[in-house]
Design an enzyme around this catalytic site. Structure first.
Site, PDB file in Angstrom:
ATOM      1  CE  LYS A 232      -4.482  -1.931   0.946  1.00 45.75           C
ATOM      2  NZ  LYS A 232      -5.431  -2.044   1.902  1.00 45.75           N
ATOM      3  NE  ARG A 266      -7.698  -8.398  -0.039  1.00 51.86           N
ATOM      4  CZ  ARG A 266      -6.933  -7.636  -0.941  1.00 51.86           C
ATOM      5  NH1 ARG A 266      -6.293  -6.829  -0.641  1.00 51.86           N
ATOM      6  NH2 ARG A 266      -7.728  -7.752  -2.232  1.00 51.86           N
TER       7      ARG A 266
END
Ligand code: 9MG
Length: 290
Positions: A232, A266
């Protein structure tokens, strides 16, 4: 002796998905399978069924405990996908992998996609809108699937324009607590629910790191915490690295999340995460079992 990852917090030890009790005694790795040509992480390489299946099998080999299969990118600015197109992308992948022993999650916010995926054998619905789309709650309530409820401020197209909170941890926790109550009233019991702060979904870099630091406060809600930090932009912001060069930062982020009580991760880079968790697990005083 094994130490509690978040001392004093009631860490949920299991997650019930489709009548199966997943042990969270060690953290589980949820590998990401994007069946999207505009995926931010694979640039569309896995957009065909064959490529998606090959990718899924590789993630299983590398040690994925769960696969999260998605047909629509949630990246800001990503193209919207029709319900039919999304079903056409994810259902063949789920149908081909169902029964293989690895629980399958469908990453969607559309009730009809949820229903089709569950009928094809998905065990978990991962919804970045936390089942707020009309009909989504009903789609899940008529099944015994597991659910991931994620916090997001705004909608993907504009969520990063000006995220604002008075107290990001308190607001995220209040949202998730309220969603667990709404699901409970609809018959979806908390043992089926995992909670996710939604790193990068309507949050500044500072909001994200505050949430990571304070993750035990979400564990205190009584459901397992799922963390999705993989590749991210919060990691790009502190390392200066492009998305394809964030594996090390992602693994460090995953281990920091586990240290703060996350029980499901995840991730895109399953093998690297597995190595990071092996080190973390060795520190807990027990070797890994898998
Ligand atoms: C679909 N998706 C992308 N990022 C995610 C995250 O952090 N958590 C969950 N649950 N889903 C995500």
């Amino acid at each position: 002796m094994k130490r509690d990852p978040a001392p004093g917090r009631p860490a949920a030890a299991t997650w019930t998905v489709r009548g199966r009790t997943l042990s969270l005694a060690r953290p589980l790795i949820m590998g990401v399978v994007n069946v999207t040509p505009d995926s931010f992480s694979d640039g569309g390489r896995h957009s065909t069924l064959g490529a998606a299946l090959a990718h899924a099998l590789r993630l299983i080999e590398e040690g994925a405990d769960i696969l999260d299969i998605g047909g629509e990118s949630t990246r800001p600015g990503a193209a919207e996908v029709s319900q039919t197109e999304e079903i056409d992308r994810v259902v063949p992948v789920i149908a081909a992998l169902a029964g293989g022993g690895v629980p399958l999650s469908v990453d969607t916010s559309k009730p009809e996609v949820m229903r089709a995926a569950l009928a094809a054998g998905a065990a978990i619905v991962n919804d970045v809108y936390a089942l707020r789309t009309p009909g989504a709650l009903e789609a899940v309530a008529t099944s015994d699937c597991g659910v991931v409820l994620m916090h997001m401020q705004g909608v993907p197209r504009t969520m990063q324009v000006a995220p604002h909170y008075e107290d990001v941890v308190a607001e995220v926790a209040a949202f998730l607590r309220e969603r667990v109550a709404v699901l409970g009233a609809a018959g979806v019991t908390p043992d089926r629910v995992a909670l996710d702060p939604g790193f990068g979904f309507g949050k500044t870099v500072e909001h994200n790191f505050t949430l990571l630091r304070e993750l035990p406060r979400l564990g205190a809600l009584g459901c397992p915490v799922l963390a999705g930090l993989s590749r991210k932009s919060m990691l790009g912001a502190v390392t200066g690295r492009a998305v394809g060069e964030r594996v090390t930062a992602s693994v460090v982020g995953a281990v920091l999340a586990v240290e703060r009580g996350a029980r499901v991760l995840r991730v895109h880079d399953v093998g690297a995460t597995r190595d990071g968790l092996r080190v973390w697990e060795a520190m807990q005083g027990e070797g890994e079992t898998k």
